[in-house]
Design a protein around this motif. Sequence first.
Motif, PDB file in Angstrom:
ATOM      1  N   ALA A  15      -4.895 -10.799  -1.280  1.00 31.58           N
ATOM      2  CA  ALA A  15      -4.428  -9.421  -1.101  1.00 31.58           C
ATOM      3  C   ALA A  15      -3.660  -9.265   0.211  1.00 31.58           C
ATOM      4  O   ALA A  15      -2.604  -8.622   0.255  1.00 31.58           O
ATOM      5  CB  ALA A  15      -5.614  -8.458  -1.140  1.00 31.58           C
ATOM      6  N   PHE A  48      -0.211 -10.866  -0.104  1.00 24.88           N
ATOM      7  CA  PHE A  48       0.663 -10.025  -0.927  1.00 24.88           C
ATOM      8  C   PHE A  48       1.140  -8.792  -0.159  1.00 24.88           C
ATOM      9  O   PHE A  48       2.335  -8.449  -0.193  1.00 24.88           O
ATOM     10  CB  PHE A  48      -0.095  -9.601  -2.186  1.00 24.88           C
ATOM     11  CG  PHE A  48       0.588  -8.520  -2.980  1.00 24.88           C
ATOM     12  CD1 PHE A  48       1.731  -8.802  -3.715  1.00 24.88           C
ATOM     13  CD2 PHE A  48       0.101  -7.219  -2.977  1.00 24.88           C
ATOM     14  CE1 PHE A  48       2.365  -7.795  -4.440  1.00 24.88           C
ATOM     15  CE2 PHE A  48       0.723  -6.222  -3.691  1.00 24.88           C
ATOM     16  CZ  PHE A  48       1.864  -6.506  -4.428  1.00 24.88           C
ATOM     17  N   LEU A  49       0.228  -8.124   0.557  1.00 18.99           N
ATOM     18  CA  LEU A  49       0.587  -6.892   1.259  1.00 18.99           C
ATOM     19  C   LEU A  49       1.557  -7.149   2.402  1.00 18.99           C
ATOM     20  O   LEU A  49       2.473  -6.347   2.636  1.00 18.99           O
ATOM     21  CB  LEU A  49      -0.678  -6.204   1.766  1.00 18.99           C
ATOM     22  CG  LEU A  49      -1.596  -5.647   0.681  1.00 18.99           C
ATOM     23  CD1 LEU A  49      -2.915  -5.177   1.277  1.00 18.99           C
ATOM     24  CD2 LEU A  49      -0.916  -4.491  -0.059  1.00 18.99           C
ATOM     25  N   LEU A 109       4.835  -7.631   0.854  1.00 20.84           N
ATOM     26  CA  LEU A 109       5.329  -6.349   0.363  1.00 20.84           C
ATOM     27  C   LEU A 109       5.870  -5.487   1.501  1.00 20.84           C
ATOM     28  O   LEU A 109       6.796  -4.692   1.308  1.00 20.84           O
ATOM     29  CB  LEU A 109       4.192  -5.608  -0.364  1.00 20.84           C
ATOM     30  CG  LEU A 109       4.572  -4.425  -1.254  1.00 20.84           C
ATOM     31  CD1 LEU A 109       5.533  -4.865  -2.355  1.00 20.84           C
ATOM     32  CD2 LEU A 109       3.327  -3.802  -1.856  1.00 20.84           C
ATOM     33  N   GLY A 154       2.337  -2.634   4.021  1.00 18.62           N
ATOM     34  CA  GLY A 154       2.205  -3.143   2.659  1.00 18.62           C
ATOM     35  C   GLY A 154       1.341  -2.268   1.792  1.00 18.62           C
ATOM     36  O   GLY A 154       1.649  -2.051   0.605  1.00 18.62           O
ATOM     37  N   ILE A 155       0.263  -1.730   2.360  1.00 19.87           N
ATOM     38  CA  ILE A 155      -0.622  -0.860   1.586  1.00 19.87           C
ATOM     39  C   ILE A 155       0.123   0.400   1.150  1.00 19.87           C
ATOM     40  O   ILE A 155      -0.003   0.849   0.001  1.00 19.87           O
ATOM     41  CB  ILE A 155      -1.873  -0.494   2.405  1.00 19.87           C
ATOM     42  CG1 ILE A 155      -2.747  -1.739   2.621  1.00 19.87           C
ATOM     43  CG2 ILE A 155      -2.685   0.594   1.708  1.00 19.87           C
ATOM     44  CD1 ILE A 155      -3.892  -1.532   3.581  1.00 19.87           C
ATOM     45  N   SER A 190       3.330   0.738   0.659  1.00 22.46           N
ATOM     46  CA  SER A 190       4.270   0.361  -0.405  1.00 22.46           C
ATOM     47  C   SER A 190       3.546   0.175  -1.729  1.00 22.46           C
ATOM     48  O   SER A 190       4.028   0.586  -2.785  1.00 22.46           O
ATOM     49  CB  SER A 190       5.008  -0.930  -0.025  1.00 22.46           C
ATOM     50  OG  SER A 190       5.802  -0.734   1.120  1.00 22.46           O
ATOM     51  N   LEU A 191       2.348  -0.425  -1.686  1.00 22.79           N
ATOM     52  CA  LEU A 191       1.571  -0.613  -2.915  1.00 22.79           C
ATOM     53  C   LEU A 191       1.163   0.727  -3.514  1.00 22.79           C
ATOM     54  O   LEU A 191       1.261   0.937  -4.736  1.00 22.79           O
ATOM     55  CB  LEU A 191       0.333  -1.466  -2.610  1.00 22.79           C
ATOM     56  CG  LEU A 191      -0.645  -1.677  -3.776  1.00 22.79           C
ATOM     57  CD1 LEU A 191       0.040  -2.404  -4.921  1.00 22.79           C
ATOM     58  CD2 LEU A 191      -1.878  -2.442  -3.316  1.00 22.79           C
ATOM     59  N   MET A 196       4.071   2.257  -5.197  1.00 15.16           N
ATOM     60  CA  MET A 196       4.334   1.602  -6.489  1.00 15.16           C
ATOM     61  C   MET A 196       3.378   2.113  -7.560  1.00 15.16           C
ATOM     62  O   MET A 196       3.794   2.445  -8.687  1.00 15.16           O
ATOM     63  CB  MET A 196       4.184   0.086  -6.343  1.00 15.16           C
ATOM     64  CG  MET A 196       5.276  -0.584  -5.540  1.00 15.16           C
ATOM     65  SD  MET A 196       4.875  -2.311  -5.124  1.00 15.16           S
ATOM     66  CE  MET A 196       4.501  -2.949  -6.749  1.00 15.16           C
ATOM     67  N   LEU A 197       2.097   2.186  -7.229  1.00 15.52           N
ATOM     68  CA  LEU A 197       1.115   2.648  -8.209  1.00 15.52           C
ATOM     69  C   LEU A 197       1.365   4.093  -8.604  1.00 15.52           C
ATOM     70  O   LEU A 197       1.218   4.468  -9.783  1.00 15.52           O
ATOM     71  CB  LEU A 197      -0.292   2.490  -7.634  1.00 15.52           C
ATOM     72  CG  LEU A 197      -0.745   1.045  -7.373  1.00 15.52           C
ATOM     73  CD1 LEU A 197      -2.109   1.036  -6.692  1.00 15.52           C
ATOM     74  CD2 LEU A 197      -0.794   0.255  -8.675  1.00 15.52           C
TER      75      LEU A 197
END
Length: 410
Positions: free
Chosen positions: A352, A355-356, A359, A378-379, A381-382, A385-386
């Motif tokens: 995780a 990935f973050l 991202l 990154g969080i 951006s995630l 996206m969600l």
Amino acid sequence: MNVTQKLSHGAKALLDGSAAFAHTQALWRFLRNDQIDLPKLAQPLLALAHEEVPKVCDTYALVMHDWSRLNFHRHTSKTDKVQMTHATDVGYELQSSLLVSDRDGQPITAPAQNLVSADGMLQTRHAKVQSEQAHLDELSERIAWLEQQEFGKPLLHIVDREADSVAHLRHWSERGCQWLVRVKAGSLVSVDGKSVKPSDLAPSLNYTQTRAVLYHGQSAIQEVGQAQVVLTRKAKPKKIAANGKRVVPVPGAPLPVRLVVSRVYLKGRCVAEWFILTNLPASIPAGRIALWYYYRWNIESFFKTLKSAGLQLESWQQETAQAVARRLLIATQACALAWRLMRQQTAEADEARTFLVRLAGRQMKRTRPVTLTALMGGIFSLLTMLEALKHYSIEQLEAFAQTLLQPQLE
């Protein structure tokens, strides 16, 4: 969670179907809502402390205490600013207590924070504005409040040289608090009934190499020595009596403590030296005491993240200290969430984090592949996206991309 740009006026809007102005207006109303007091907003931070301290701390929960000035001298709309020193040193003062793991120095959360303005002191432990106090007098009350919270491990309070006050050290010891304070080289301690400066006592100590450290990016060696000393000097209050004269120095009971001297050697030359006093028992090795004081830099990093390396606090456009304090607690919760992810030692957490950071689009050093601000970016951006996937189908998103990328036909 968003790591804002310097010119950002507020939190970025998630893609939930609302316009950006609606998000900005909602945040503005939230930060001006008098029914949302600071103790209520700080409850998640306290809950996280109770949850995490027993898991990540072995012997003590380290509490780093420090002060940081927030400069808003260019913000004319803030009418409750306070001048701290010179004419352009105008704004608010942030007073924070940061919980840190004694196991590995990882930050946990900031359970107590104050913001000082011209109207008084805003505190996460009081709903009403309090009168401003001298730093160490207020810190004594904050320490007493933190001790009452019973986080599951004994607390060790760590403060820089500003806490080199024998009156306060005696007071904290009398209340049963454990403390670790860096003192000035010229502060007097007593050895065999004679007063001596730590800097004069240091050359006679026996030193042991404890670990390899980095000093300005270069490999260095840390050595630690210790001695049992007694604080016998009189306290010298800075308060002024009614007649305008300084209060007479106050004697106090002798206080046995340990002096720990930490030295850093680079190519055979001493480049750094700390003088540390503590009332910790002899069962705690001097090398560990020096390491725990080294962890104090986490609170400096926390201030840097808030002010310049991430959340750009000194560019926030809120017009009152109350609004700034509320937004500050939201930002602190974002930091605490990212800190928790950084502490997790599982394969899933490793994946995780990788990935973050990708991202977030950050260029990272090989020696430091994960940072707090990269994770926060990154969080966010995630989450964006969600949120987009909740309101737009894959086909719609692909259509947006086609509109962007296909040649424009006349």
